[in-house]
Design a protein around this motif. Structure first.
Motif, PDB file in Angstrom:
ATOM      1  N   ASN A  19       0.816  -1.219   0.000  1.00  0.00           N
ATOM      2  CA  ASN A  19       0.000   0.000   0.000  1.00  0.00           C
ATOM      3  C   ASN A  19       0.847   1.266   0.000  1.00  0.00           C
ATOM      4  O   ASN A  19       0.419   2.288  -0.528  1.00  0.00           O
ATOM      5  CB  ASN A  19      -0.971   0.001   1.169  1.00  0.00           C
ATOM      6  N   VAL A  20       2.027   1.207   0.577  1.00  0.00           N
ATOM      7  CA  VAL A  20       2.943   2.350   0.500  1.00  0.00           C
ATOM      8  C   VAL A  20       3.321   2.582  -0.957  1.00  0.00           C
ATOM      9  O   VAL A  20       3.339   3.714  -1.441  1.00  0.00           O
ATOM     10  CB  VAL A  20       4.196   2.105   1.374  1.00  0.00           C
ATOM     11  N   ASN A  21       3.587   1.486  -1.659  1.00  0.00           N
ATOM     12  CA  ASN A  21       3.949   1.552  -3.073  1.00  0.00           C
ATOM     13  C   ASN A  21       2.795   2.098  -3.902  1.00  0.00           C
ATOM     14  O   ASN A  21       3.003   2.928  -4.802  1.00  0.00           O
ATOM     15  CB  ASN A  21       4.347   0.153  -3.548  1.00  0.00           C
ATOM     16  N   ARG A  22       1.574   1.653  -3.624  1.00  0.00           N
ATOM     17  CA  ARG A  22       0.392   2.128  -4.366  1.00  0.00           C
ATOM     18  C   ARG A  22       0.206   3.634  -4.231  1.00  0.00           C
ATOM     19  O   ARG A  22      -0.284   4.284  -5.143  1.00  0.00           O
ATOM     20  CB  ARG A  22      -0.868   1.447  -3.837  1.00  0.00           C
ATOM     21  N   GLN A  23       0.576   4.160  -3.090  1.00  0.00           N
ATOM     22  CA  GLN A  23       0.391   5.594  -2.847  1.00  0.00           C
ATOM     23  C   GLN A  23       1.642   6.399  -3.179  1.00  0.00           C
ATOM     24  O   GLN A  23       1.702   7.595  -2.897  1.00  0.00           O
ATOM     25  CB  GLN A  23      -0.023   5.813  -1.389  1.00  0.00           C
TER      26      GLN A  23
ATOM     27  N   LEU B 215       4.603   6.441  -1.823  1.00  0.00           N
ATOM     28  CA  LEU B 215       5.214   7.022  -0.630  1.00  0.00           C
ATOM     29  C   LEU B 215       6.450   6.236  -0.178  1.00  0.00           C
ATOM     30  O   LEU B 215       6.820   6.285   0.996  1.00  0.00           O
ATOM     31  CB  LEU B 215       4.182   7.065   0.501  1.00  0.00           C
TER      32      LEU B 215
ATOM     33  N   LYS C 277      -2.852   2.511   8.764  1.00  0.00           N
ATOM     34  CA  LYS C 277      -3.008   3.299   7.537  1.00  0.00           C
ATOM     35  C   LYS C 277      -2.727   2.485   6.277  1.00  0.00           C
ATOM     36  O   LYS C 277      -3.405   2.636   5.270  1.00  0.00           O
ATOM     37  CB  LYS C 277      -2.088   4.507   7.575  1.00  0.00           C
ATOM     38  N   PHE C 278      -1.712   1.624   6.317  1.00  0.00           N
ATOM     39  CA  PHE C 278      -1.241   0.980   5.098  1.00  0.00           C
ATOM     40  C   PHE C 278      -1.502  -0.523   5.008  1.00  0.00           C
ATOM     41  O   PHE C 278      -1.244  -1.119   3.971  1.00  0.00           O
ATOM     42  CB  PHE C 278       0.266   1.204   4.924  1.00  0.00           C
TER      43      PHE C 278
END
Length: 115
Positions: free
Chosen positions: A23-27, A29, A82-83
């Motif tokens: 999810n960090v990668n998707r955003q 960040l 969050k992620f």
């Protein structure tokens, strides 16, 4: 002590990053989250190393190390919430651990400055 402690903290930081990475990668960040996680790990390492200073060992054990651990726990729960997966009462856990961290670190600093 430094090597083993540093290795354990780095392992924790990498495990946390691995957990939230998709999810960090998707955003997009990756860089800020990775840098923050490394700085957070370094802060914990510095707090752990204060135990080696004989003049502040008691402060380290009672305030700095627990405060740093609560801070890492707070940010870890925040990152997972969050992620990775939304946790029931995650926000409450974050605020309680964050407040505990600030309380311990601030009181430790006050006691150190009064010394």
């Amino acid at each position: 002590f430094i090597f083993v402690t540093g290795f354990l903290i780095l392992g924790y930081v990498l495990a946390l990053l691995f957990t939230v990475w998709v999810n960090v990668n998707r955003q997009a960040l990756e860089i800020p989250v990775t840098l923050y996680a490394l700085v957070l790990g370094f802060m914990l390492l510095c707090a752990m190393l204060t135990v080696k200073n004989k003049s502040i060992k008691r402060l380290a054990l009672n305030y700095f190390i627990p405060g740093a651990l609560f801070f890492v726990l707070s940010d870890s729960v925040l990152a997972v919430n969050k992620f990775f997966v939304v946790l029931s009462y995650g926000s409450i856990v974050v605020m309680v651990t964050y407040a505990s961290a600030i309380f311990l670190l601030a009181n430790g600093a006050i006691k150190f400055l009064k010394k």
